[in-house]
Scaffold this motif. Structure first.
Motif, PDB file in Angstrom:
ATOM      1  N   ALA A   1      -5.988  -4.972   8.375  1.00 42.43           N
ATOM      2  CA  ALA A   1      -7.911  -4.626   8.180  1.00 42.43           C
ATOM      3  C   ALA A   1      -7.984  -5.850   7.636  1.00 42.43           C
ATOM      4  N   PHE A   2      -7.807  -6.518   6.808  1.00 40.71           N
ATOM      5  CA  PHE A   2      -8.635  -7.797   6.097  1.00 40.71           C
ATOM      6  C   PHE A   2      -9.272  -8.709   7.202  1.00 40.71           C
ATOM      7  N   ARG A   3      -8.457  -8.716   8.929  1.00 37.11           N
ATOM      8  CA  ARG A   3      -8.835  -9.475   9.481  1.00 37.11           C
ATOM      9  C   ARG A   3     -10.506  -7.889  10.643  1.00 37.11           C
TER      10      ARG A   3
ATOM     11  N   ILE B   1     -11.059 -15.531   4.612  1.00 35.05           N
ATOM     12  CA  ILE B   1     -10.258 -14.121   4.631  1.00 35.05           C
ATOM     13  C   ILE B   1      -8.710 -14.280   5.486  1.00 35.05           C
TER      14      ILE B   1
ATOM     15  N   THR C   1      -5.309 -15.381   1.941  1.00 41.34           N
ATOM     16  CA  THR C   1      -4.757 -14.305   1.442  1.00 41.34           C
ATOM     17  C   THR C   1      -3.229 -15.093   2.391  1.00 41.34           C
TER      18      THR C   1
ATOM     19  N   TYR D   1      -3.553 -12.775  -4.272  1.00 38.84           N
ATOM     20  CA  TYR D   1      -3.482 -12.680  -3.000  1.00 38.84           C
ATOM     21  C   TYR D   1      -2.575 -11.667  -2.559  1.00 38.84           C
ATOM     22  N   ARG D   2      -1.752 -10.530  -3.117  1.00 36.03           N
ATOM     23  CA  ARG D   2      -1.509  -9.311  -3.193  1.00 36.03           C
ATOM     24  C   ARG D   2      -1.955  -8.496  -2.413  1.00 36.03           C
ATOM     25  N   ALA D   3      -1.763  -7.787  -1.394  1.00 32.48           N
ATOM     26  CA  ALA D   3      -1.706  -7.120  -0.672  1.00 32.48           C
ATOM     27  C   ALA D   3      -2.339  -5.678  -1.127  1.00 32.48           C
ATOM     28  N   VAL D   4      -2.837  -4.501  -1.582  1.00 31.83           N
ATOM     29  CA  VAL D   4      -3.037  -3.500  -1.878  1.00 31.83           C
ATOM     30  C   VAL D   4      -1.973  -2.157  -1.102  1.00 31.83           C
ATOM     31  N   GLU D   5      -0.679  -2.042  -1.373  1.00 28.28           N
ATOM     32  CA  GLU D   5      -0.048  -1.150  -0.316  1.00 28.28           C
ATOM     33  C   GLU D   5      -0.622   0.164  -0.704  1.00 28.28           C
TER      34      GLU D   5
END
Lengths: 767, 287
Positions: free
Chosen positions: A646-648, A665, A669, A763-767
């Motif tokens: 999703a970030f990419r 990005i 991350t 840089y924790r991704a939200v879950e």
């Protein structure tokens, strides 16, 4: 208690099988126990290493063993046998009195007995000197003659067990040392096997005379023959005061004269003539410069002085760069004694010496300037001897009682500054960090500084990382972000196979194949590397300038097809240009023939003053890079690929290029994962052994020159441990090296983990 | 408006048929080039393949400017694939191929001389799951400007305020622009993503089930937002939610198994669909 309601029977389909529960519980415990035992195992390894190391830092332990009566007399010399079981005393008349210290009161205990050299009845002894290293007495007579007497101990091991020490004297005939038939007051003797000299000081009326003779020994097939006087020298011209001390080193290459005004004269003997080489004052800065004692340390290249105020210094013979000759210089200073030393005994296995006066006895270690043991004993010491095995100390007091002490000091050399500080070892011109655990001579002293090894470890790691980091990281970024997935499926396993290459194979290739190639073509290798980097940037820039109609010919992800041939071409050009560059710029003149030689290997030391070795840090960095690259690459690639798609997509959908997406990005991350990758690679490089052992030459140098080798902590352990005597100083020092390595990696890993957690949090991704 | 092409014919014909189709496409393109009043986005005989599996079958549809077009259909019908084709996000996937064309303002998005990056700058996208970057709220919004090399402070500030106001988020976050975007709630995050998507003032906004992970209140806010945004943007929205499609869209396309079954004004689709399948789907009898 009320009767329990009968439970409703549970239908079978809801029943959990006991085996399932049991297995679940078992695995739960099993995993817990497994995890705990790993933690315990690691702690135990740490504790084990620590226990191996700790004895190094323990001081000497001394405990009284017994006392013995010695017949009262006026003794001038004390000596002892290897086991300190049958010490002897020499009185003014030159008689030797032996005292048995084994099993007092037992059936085999011998009462004190006397032995004398055969000619003692005919002469009047004026001076006796003792050389404990050769177990040899030196007699001077009142009519100007001298002789040596060997005290030959012999141990037999009878069948009933134990040990029986017997003694025998072997004396030379008396030889004339000076024409003056007056008493010899001071006498010194040195014999290197090739040459031997004796020096004697006499007082003729009120003038002091110094005579020396060189001796020759007849050697036949049947053994050593008698010594006889070869040439005589009158050295009186070198005396300009009253000589108090006279020493001849065992190499018989000079005479040292300590004057009563505190000066020391050093006459050098070249085999034919004596030359005055040096005059020095050991206590120049003190009010009372007089020398109370002046004695050799083991090896006879260090002099232990004490002054009347108790100052204790060591002067050693080393090469003075200004004079280009070996002269004496102040190297060590010890804490003051109470007064000048009245007794002195040097250890025969190490650089320790027992010194003191009055009630005070002090055991000191020359190299580390440390006091191993010092105590005020409850008696007045007149003579002392340090057991040749460095396990006994014998003291004679003024009441003619011999006191035996047991000495337990297995690691006298060990000290903080031995391992981590600069030390001026004997023969060195300046204090330095040095590791040299074995030498050619018995009196060789180990140099045990861990600093060159730590620096070597850092050097190897540095050059490996400098090479591996950019390649591994860029390769991982390229593979995960740019390469077509179908290519990636092929690239990644290949890189992982690279990781499985045994490091001994890499080391072997590095040492025998790569090192000669690189050392033959250093400019070419450097130019090829530089050319690739420059070309990558230039080609990338030019590609962007190309018209779009040409660029679209290549699908995204296949740009490397255009790039690789260019790279190969450029690298080849760089390689060939290297030889041209070498011919033009790296030219030195051969001093013997005057020819111009184009060779980087000669030019580099000439131009920079640094060394050049075939097996060097450059090669190791290159090959160790091969071991480290796959690790960093694989973990980094995983970390990058695990960045949520999703970030990419989010970034790409906003019109960012693939490169911008990767750098802005994906990279931040994945930074925690990349960081661990680097740290794991670093750990591998720090601990890597085989490549370093094989490809570095293992020279413990303290420089960061890429063209010399190094010795790392791990390689050092691998190389030296098989040679190290069990539980010896070297053995424990190697464990200390292991501990340092352990702590280094522990420190790096801890810091890395803390930073990694921070990065991950950030840089924790939200879950 | 009822520019319905016979696009549901399966691509089973021989070489001559393909040839014929190419000619048709070329003709259509020419016609569009000449027709000033042409539709804004035109999907022409568009087929799409993942490897050998065909997921879109000869779609033809014209999407008007500054209106909301909803793509509806059961799961796996290809509506998301179609949406992602508009800004060529499917390029990232291995082994894809396509036939036919998609024209925006008369220019093919598959034009080899068109930079994909510039295409994506023109088309904003909002994803099903909100995907703010692990950066501050401020940096999230100005990202599209920064990658374009526009770093002037005043412009960035102006963009942040404008985008956040347009996404109806300004009042909620204006005091914590420097905080990480992850500190926002789910609905706020999705509005942040909308703000981010419109920061560079695109012309088209693609929304891939933007409310599927949100609660009804947040969904309501987003829907209000879509109503406002259509003043300025051409919006294509994929949704599973029939009511949402009915509420927010002007035109609705119903896709089923990769084929465009029906495409018409939303009102028509929901009240008086031509096709029986459409009727069954919008009335909830299948899907």
């Amino acid at each position: 208690m009320t009767k329990q309601q009968p439970l409703k029977t549970i239908p079978e389909r809801f029943v959990v099988r006991p085996a399932t529960l049991w297995f679940d519980r078992f695995m739960n415990y099993f995993i817990t126990v497994g995890g705990l035992s790993i933690i315990i195992a690691v702690s135990l390894i740490f504790v084990f290493i620590l226990l191996q190391v700790l004895p190094l830092f323990r001081g000497a332990r001394v405990e009284p063993q017994g006392t013995f009566r010695v017949p009262g007399d006026d003794y001038v010399v004390m000596g002892t046998d290897e086991w300190s079981e049958l010490p002897f005393f020499v009185n003014r008349r030159g008689e030797l009195i032996f005292v048995d210290t084994v099993d007092p009161g037992g059936p085999d205990h011998r009462p004190p007995f006397t032995q004398t050299p055969a000619w003692l009845d005919e002469v009047e002894v004026s001076v006796v000197a003792y050389n404990a290293f050769r177990s040899q007495l030196l007699y001077g007579t009142s009519d100007g003659r001298f002789a040596t007497v060997d005290v030959q101990y012999e141990a037999t091991f009878p069948e009933r067990g134990g040990r029986e020490v017997s003694v025998q004297l072997r004396e030379t005939p008396l030889m004339r040392i000076s024409p003056a038939e007056v008493p010899v007051q001071r006498l010194a003797y040195g014999n290197s096997g090739n040459q031997a000299i004796v020096a004697a000081m006499q007082q003729v009326h009120d003038r002091y005379e110094l005579h020396a003779v060189s001796l020759v020994q007849q050697r036949t097939l049947l053994g050593d023959g008698e010594l006889s006087v070869d040439r005589s020298y009158d050295l009186s011209e070198h005396l300009d005061g009253k000589p108090e001390h006279l020493l001849v080193p065992s190499d018989a290459d000079g005479v040292l004269i300590g004057m009563d005004d505190g000066r020391v004269s050093y006459l050098h003997f070249d085999g034919h003539e004596f030359h005055k080489r040096q005059m020095f004052v050991p206590f120049r800065d003190l009010d009372d410069r007089r020398i109370v004692s002046m004695d050799f340390l083991l090896g006879d290249v260090s002099l232990v002085f004490t002054a009347s105020c108790g100052a204790n210094r060591i002067f050693s013979l080393y090469r003075d760069p200004q004079r280009d000759a070996r002269v004496w210089g102040h190297t060590k200073t010890f804490p003051d004694l109470e007064r000048g030393a009245s007794f002195y005994s040097a250890a025969m296995r190490n650089k320790a010496f027992l010194i003191g006066g009055g009630h005070i006895a002090s055991l000191r270690y020359a190299t580390t300037e440390s006091v191993r043991w010092e105590e005020a004993l409850p008696f007045w010491i007149t003579h002392a001897a340090l057991g040749p095995r460095y396990d006994r100390m014998l003291f004679l007091d003024d009441q003619y009682t011999l006191h035996c002490y047991r000495l337990n000091d297995p690691h006298p050399q060990a000290a903080w500054r031995t391992f981590f500080g600069r030390i001026q070892y004997e023969g060195q011109s300046a204090p330095e960090f040095a590791w040299q655990s074995t030498g050619g001579r018995d009196d060789f002293e180990r140099k045990l500084s861990l600093v060159p090894l730590i620096l070597g470890t850092l050097k190897g790691t540095f050059y490996a990382m400098i090479f591996a980091l950019p390649i591994a990281l860029l390769a991982a970024i390229y593979t995960s972000q740019f390469l077509r997935p179908e290519m990636k499926r092929f690239v990644k396993p290949v890189m992982e196979i690279m990781a499985s290459l045994p490091s001994v194979v890499l080391g072997f290739l590095a040492a025998l194949w790569l090192a000669p190639i690189i050392s033959n073509a250093v400019p070419s290798v450097l130019l090829a590397m530089g050319a690739i980097i420059v070309a990558a940037l230039v080609v990338g820039y030019l590609w962007g300038l190309l018209p779009q109609r040409i660029r679209v010919q290549l699908k995204p992800g296949y740009e490397f097809l255009a790039f690789v041939p260019v790279m190969l071409l450029v690298a080849y050009a760089g390689w060939q240009l290297g030889f041209v560059a070498e011919r033009h710029w790296f030219v030195v003149e051969d001093p013997s023939t005057g020819l111009q030689i184009a060779d980087f290997r000669l030019w580099f030391p000439y131009a920079t003053g640094l060394g050049f070795e075939q097996r060097n840090a450059f090669v190791v960095g290159f090959v160790m890079g091969f071991a480290v690259i796959p690790i960093i690459f694989t973990i980094t690639e995983d970390a990058l690929s695990n960045v949520p798609e999703a970030f990419r997509s989010g970034s790409l959908a906003l019109g960012a290029s693939r490169w911008q997406t990767a750098i802005r990005i994906v990279l931040p991350t994945a930074s925690a994962g990349i960081f661990s990758a680097i740290m794991i690679g670093l750990g591998r490089a720090v601990g890597e052994t085989m490549i370093v052992v094989m490809a570095t030459g293992n020279t413990p140098v303290t420089e960061f020159n890429p063209f010399t080798g190094m010795r790392t902590l791990s390689a050092n352990i691998a190389v030296e441990l098989p040679e190290a005597p069990y539980l010896g100083t070297l053995y424990r020092t190697l464990f200390l090296g292991a501990l340092v390595l352990f702590l280094m990696t522990f420190l790096v890993n801890t810091v890395a983990e803390i930073l990694r957690q921070r990065l991950r949090e950030k840089y924790r991704a939200v879950e | 408006m009822n520019d319905k092409h016979d696009g549901t014919v399966a691509a089973t014909g021989g070489a001559s048929e393909i040839q014929q189709r190419r000619v048709q496409v070329a003709q259509r393109r020419k016609k569009i080039d000449n027709d000033a009043s042409a539709q804004y986005i035109q999907v022409c005989d568009h087929s799409f393949f993942y490897g050998s599996a065909q997921v879109l079958f000869d779609l033809n549809m014209d999407i008007p400017e500054r209106q909301v077009t909803a793509l509806i259909g059961p799961s796996g019908c290809g509506k998301s694939t179609l949406l992602r084709n508009f800004n060529r996000m499917n390029d990232l996937i291995d082994g894809i191929s396509h036939r036919g064309d998609i024209l925006i303002d008369g220019r093919s998005i598959y034009d080899p001389y068109l930079e994909v990056i510039s295409l994506r700058k023109r088309i904003g996208m909002v994803f099903q799951k909100s995907n703010p970057f692990p950066k501050s709220i401020y940096e999230n919004i100005v990202y599209s400007l920064r990658v374009a090399g526009r770093n002037r402070r005043a412009e960035l500030d102006e963009t942040v305020e404008r985008s956040l106001r347009a996404a109806a988020l300004w009042d909620e976050v204006k005091d914590r622009l420097r905080e990480t975007a992850f500190s926002l709630s789910g609905g706020q995050m999705q509005r942040l993503c909308i703000a981010r998507a419109i920061a560079n003032r695109p012309e088209i906004l693609l929304m891939d089930e933007p409310c599927s992970a949100l609660d009804p209140v947040a969904t309501g806010k987003i829907e209000d937002l879509i109503h406002q945004l259509k003043e300025e943007y051409t919006i294509i929205i994929v949704t599973h939610n029939m009511q949402q499609a009915a509420r927010v869209s002007d035109r609705t396309a119903f896709l089923y198994m990769g084929r465009l079954i029906e495409y018409d004004d939303t009102e028509t689709i929901f009240t008086n669909p031509t096709e029986e399948q459409t009727e069954a789907y919008v009335s909830g009898r299948f899907g």
